[in-house]
Scaffold this active site. Structure first.
Site, PDB file in Angstrom:
ATOM      1  N   ARG A 192       0.861  -1.184   0.000  1.00 48.20           N
ATOM      2  CA  ARG A 192       0.000   0.000   0.000  1.00 48.20           C
ATOM      3  C   ARG A 192       0.898   1.234   0.000  1.00 48.20           C
ATOM      4  O   ARG A 192       1.935   1.270   0.690  1.00 48.20           O
ATOM      5  CB  ARG A 192      -0.905   0.028   1.238  1.00 48.20           C
ATOM      6  N   HIS A 246      -1.236   0.720  -9.506  1.00 41.46           N
ATOM      7  CA  HIS A 246      -1.814  -0.217  -8.527  1.00 41.46           C
ATOM      8  C   HIS A 246      -2.465  -1.405  -9.248  1.00 41.46           C
ATOM      9  O   HIS A 246      -3.659  -1.683  -9.054  1.00 41.46           O
ATOM     10  CB  HIS A 246      -2.834   0.517  -7.640  1.00 41.46           C
ATOM     11  N   GLU A 291      -3.164   7.960  -3.776  1.00 43.12           N
ATOM     12  CA  GLU A 291      -4.004   7.407  -4.856  1.00 43.12           C
ATOM     13  C   GLU A 291      -5.442   7.911  -4.732  1.00 43.12           C
ATOM     14  O   GLU A 291      -5.938   8.029  -3.620  1.00 43.12           O
ATOM     15  CB  GLU A 291      -4.017   5.873  -4.773  1.00 43.12           C
TER      16      GLU A 291
HETATM   17  N1  LIG Z   1      -0.500  -3.783  -5.282  1.00 44.05           N
HETATM   18  C1  LIG Z   1      -1.457  -4.672  -5.308  1.00 44.05           C
HETATM   19  O1  LIG Z   1      -2.110  -4.853  -6.321  1.00 44.05           O
HETATM   20  C2  LIG Z   1      -1.744  -5.515  -4.110  1.00 44.05           C
HETATM   21  C3  LIG Z   1      -2.298  -6.778  -4.294  1.00 44.05           C
HETATM   22  C4  LIG Z   1      -2.538  -7.567  -3.169  1.00 44.05           C
HETATM   23  C5  LIG Z   1      -2.253  -7.096  -1.889  1.00 44.05           C
HETATM   24  N2  LIG Z   1      -1.746  -5.847  -1.761  1.00 44.05           N
HETATM   25  C6  LIG Z   1      -1.418  -5.334  -0.416  1.00 44.05           C
HETATM   26  O2  LIG Z   1      -0.465  -6.213   0.152  1.00 44.05           O
HETATM   27  C7  LIG Z   1      -0.811  -6.416   1.507  1.00 44.05           C
HETATM   28  C8  LIG Z   1      -0.274  -7.762   1.958  1.00 44.05           C
HETATM   29  O3  LIG Z   1      -0.989  -8.814   1.330  1.00 44.05           O
HETATM   30  P1  LIG Z   1      -0.969 -10.281   1.929  1.00 44.05           P
HETATM   31  O4  LIG Z   1      -1.914 -11.088   1.152  1.00 44.05           O
HETATM   32  O5  LIG Z   1       0.427 -10.769   2.032  1.00 44.05           O
HETATM   33  O6  LIG Z   1      -1.543 -10.003   3.371  1.00 44.05           O
HETATM   34  P2  LIG Z   1      -1.401 -10.930   4.640  1.00 44.05           P
HETATM   35  O7  LIG Z   1      -2.339 -10.375   5.644  1.00 44.05           O
HETATM   36  O8  LIG Z   1      -1.502 -12.355   4.256  1.00 44.05           O
HETATM   37  O9  LIG Z   1       0.092 -10.679   5.124  1.00 44.05           O
HETATM   38  C9  LIG Z   1       0.563  -9.450   5.578  1.00 44.05           C
HETATM   39  C10 LIG Z   1       1.760  -9.702   6.464  1.00 44.05           C
HETATM   40  O10 LIG Z   1       2.283  -8.436   6.849  1.00 44.05           O
HETATM   41  C11 LIG Z   1       2.643  -8.528   8.214  1.00 44.05           C
HETATM   42  N3  LIG Z   1       2.674  -7.197   8.808  1.00 44.05           N
HETATM   43  C12 LIG Z   1       1.663  -6.480   9.331  1.00 44.05           C
HETATM   44  N4  LIG Z   1       2.121  -5.304   9.793  1.00 44.05           N
HETATM   45  C13 LIG Z   1       3.456  -5.294   9.570  1.00 44.05           C
HETATM   46  C14 LIG Z   1       4.481  -4.361   9.849  1.00 44.05           C
HETATM   47  N5  LIG Z   1       4.235  -3.199  10.461  1.00 44.05           N
HETATM   48  N6  LIG Z   1       5.735  -4.673   9.470  1.00 44.05           N
HETATM   49  C15 LIG Z   1       6.007  -5.843   8.849  1.00 44.05           C
HETATM   50  N7  LIG Z   1       5.081  -6.785   8.590  1.00 44.05           N
HETATM   51  C16 LIG Z   1       3.809  -6.502   8.932  1.00 44.05           C
HETATM   52  C17 LIG Z   1       1.606  -9.432   8.842  1.00 44.05           C
HETATM   53  O11 LIG Z   1       2.078 -10.012  10.042  1.00 44.05           O
HETATM   54  C18 LIG Z   1       1.392 -10.457   7.745  1.00 44.05           C
HETATM   55  O12 LIG Z   1       2.237 -11.575   7.910  1.00 44.05           O
HETATM   56  C19 LIG Z   1      -2.344  -6.328   1.533  1.00 44.05           C
HETATM   57  O13 LIG Z   1      -2.820  -5.959   2.798  1.00 44.05           O
HETATM   58  C20 LIG Z   1      -2.633  -5.270   0.504  1.00 44.05           C
HETATM   59  O14 LIG Z   1      -2.700  -4.015   1.114  1.00 44.05           O
HETATM   60  C21 LIG Z   1      -1.473  -5.052  -2.822  1.00 44.05           C
HETATM   61  O1  LIG Z   2      -5.674  -5.501  -1.922  1.00 42.13           O
HETATM   62  C1  LIG Z   2      -5.711  -5.989  -3.042  1.00 42.13           C
HETATM   63  O2  LIG Z   2      -6.190  -7.121  -3.273  1.00 42.13           O
HETATM   64  C2  LIG Z   2      -5.153  -5.235  -4.212  1.00 42.13           C
HETATM   65  O3  LIG Z   2      -4.555  -4.065  -3.833  1.00 42.13           O
HETATM   66  C3  LIG Z   2      -6.185  -5.070  -5.272  1.00 42.13           C
HETATM   67  O4  LIG Z   2      -5.606  -5.432  -6.492  1.00 42.13           O
HETATM   68  C4  LIG Z   2      -6.716  -3.694  -5.328  1.00 42.13           C
HETATM   69  O5  LIG Z   2      -7.502  -3.545  -6.470  1.00 42.13           O
HETATM   70  P1  LIG Z   2      -8.779  -2.578  -6.427  1.00 42.13           P
HETATM   71  O6  LIG Z   2      -9.665  -3.110  -5.382  1.00 42.13           O
HETATM   72  O7  LIG Z   2      -8.281  -1.212  -6.043  1.00 42.13           O
HETATM   73  O8  LIG Z   2      -9.371  -2.647  -7.784  1.00 42.13           O
END
Ligand SMILES: NC(=O)c1ccc[n+]([C@@H]2O[C@H](COP(=O)([O-])OP(=O)(O)OC[C@H]3O[C@@H](n4cnc5c(N)ncnc54)[C@H](O)[C@@H]3O)[C@@H](O)[C@H]2O)c1
Ligand SMILES: O=C(O)[C@H](O)[C@H](O)COP(=O)(O)O
Length: 379
Positions: free
Chosen positions: A202, A248, A231
């Site tokens: 994020r 994103h 964003e």
């Molecule tokens: N760019 C994208 O398109 C996209 C896609 C999917 C997810 N994401 C983001 O990625 C994040 C992570 O996804 P995920 O499926 O691995 O989530 P998840 O909940 O499975 O894992 C997140 C991990 O981060 C750790 N965490 C929490 N706070 C922390 C901190 N301060 N420092 C270090 N580690 C910390 C947690 O303990 C956990 O193990 C989501 O919450 C989402 O915001 C972005």
């Molecule tokens: O959290 C997620 O799964 C991702 O950031 C996801 O791809 C966000 O996509 P959006 O919901 O903004 O379309």
């Protein structure tokens, strides 16, 4: 039953129409008036699901077809007894593939580097396991895990010393380890010369003002940003200084989006006591022409990145961002609206596991990497 659903969630009608009337709306501007008489709300990350949206409504179920949940006011939902769920891990493969595509674009052979992973859950954990399977030295920062979960846990400052650092934490602002501005100026300055920093978690987890200042002062870092602090708006100055920028979309594989819809459908059926009428396998199209060829006898690195680029050319995403920034600077085009349009009209991208590599892969290191990336191949 009535469902209000973000217009950008794929296949809502296919999954939910047998159970409810569906009204599609743009997610970013959903209003309390629009959702008042809905029983269920299906959103993506752009809808702030909070008291202002839901007070006085009859909504009893909120499903976000995303991994992230920072757009849900969870304490309010709990207090109001409104069930809510996300789609854990739905697009984790997609984000990992984004990381590989970015490293290939930068000509960085991850097998020769140390990799730091910040946040080792579904996404970071998948990246970690895939890298370890290729023999890569990893260091992970995740204060919510123990050595039993991950033997390569380290302090944040040590992780920031790795050659490549990839951010995969949720956005949190409270609790024992809030992640907002986890990387501020002080931490960014710890990155060693030649380091690569990727953020596909994020935007606000990395202080974007501080990052801009650091990049103005240092030209020895390569930064890849998929997510931005403000964003849908973003700093065009920052985009100018990063090696790759995208709107994103790291998690925007078609497979990841469909998995998100399907997981929320299952949760919806459980919540309302309905039997599921349709499965993810039934609605997932096969990839036509899914055979990829590459020079398998030559250099491993070239072969891997050839295959990756045939499936996902990350430079297209970067080009689209830079074109938008130019249109904004030269012609006043609205950045935020442009960012949302790039996401709305994102091309269909399938995950690596849908593809078969032509020919026999005889070399062990190459086979290991292809397997770790998820490609199918014959030994
Ligand atoms: N760019 C994208 O398109 C996209 C896609 C999917 C997810 N994401 C983001 O990625 C994040 C992570 O996804 P995920 O499926 O691995 O989530 P998840 O909940 O499975 O894992 C997140 C991990 O981060 C750790 N965490 C929490 N706070 C922390 C901190 N301060 N420092 C270090 N580690 C910390 C947690 O303990 C956990 O193990 C989501 O919450 C989402 O915001 C972005
Ligand atoms: O959290 C997620 O799964 C991702 O950031 C996801 O791809 C966000 O996509 P959006 O919901 O903004 O379309």
């Amino acid at each position: 039953m009535k469902i209000i659903a973000d217009e950008n969630i794929p296949l809502v009608e296919e999954f939910f129409a047998p159970h409810a009337e569906i009204v599609r709306l743009p997610g970013r501007n959903m209003t309390a008036e629009q959702v008042r008489d809905a029983d269920a709300l299906l959103v993506r990350s752009v809808t702030k699901v909070n008291e202002a949206l839901l007070a006085g409504s009859q909504v009893k179920f909120v499903g976000t077809c995303t991994i992230g949940m920072d757009h849900l006011q969870q304490d309010y939902l709990t207090k109001q007894n409104i069930a809510f769920t996300n789609a854990p891990g739905c697009n984790a493969n997609s984000v990992v593939e984004y990381v590989y595509a970015a490293l290939c674009y930068m000509n960085i052979d991850w097998r020769q580097r140390t990799v730091g992973i910040i946040g080792c859950g579904n996404v970071g954990g998948a990246l970690y396991r895939a890298l370890k399977a290729q023999g890569v030295e990893c260091r992970c920062y995740d204060p919510f895990l123990t050595a039993a979960d991950n033997p390569d846990l380290a302090e944040l400052d040590d992780v920031l010393q790795a050659d490549i650092v990839s951010m995969h934490t949720p956005l949190t602002t409270s609790g024992p380890h809030p992640s907002r501005h986890l990387l501020s100026k002080e931490q960014l300055q710890l990155l060693p010369p030649g380091a690569v920093l990727l953020n596909a978690g994020r935007g606000p987890v990395v202080d974007n003002q501080a990052l801009l200042q650091v990049l103005r002062a240092r030209d020895d870092l390569q930064v890849v940003l998929d997510v931005w602090e403000t964003e849908p708006n973003f700093s065009t100055d920052l985009l100018e200084r990063v090696t790759l920028g995208s709107p994103h979309i790291a998690g925007y594989s078609f497979d990841g989006k469909l998995a998100g819809t399907s997981m929320i459908y299952q949760a919806f059926c459980r919540h309302f006591g309905l039997s599921e009428q349709i499965s993810l396998a039934q609605v997932t199209p096969k990839v036509a022409n899914n055979t990829l060829s590459a020079e398998l006898e030559g250099d491993d690195w070239t072969a891997i990145c050839d295959l990756v680029a045939q499936v996902y050319d990350i430079e297209d995403d970067d080009r689209a961002m830079r074109k938008l920034a130019r249109q904004h600077l030269d012609h006043g085009v609205d950045l935020g609206a442009g960012f949302d349009l790039l996401r709305k009209h994102y091309a269909i991208r399938r995950e690596f596991h849908n593809y078969q590599v032509a020919g026999k892969v005889k070399k062990e290191p190459l086979a290991k990497s292809l397997a770790a990336l998820g490609f199918h191949f014959n030994k």
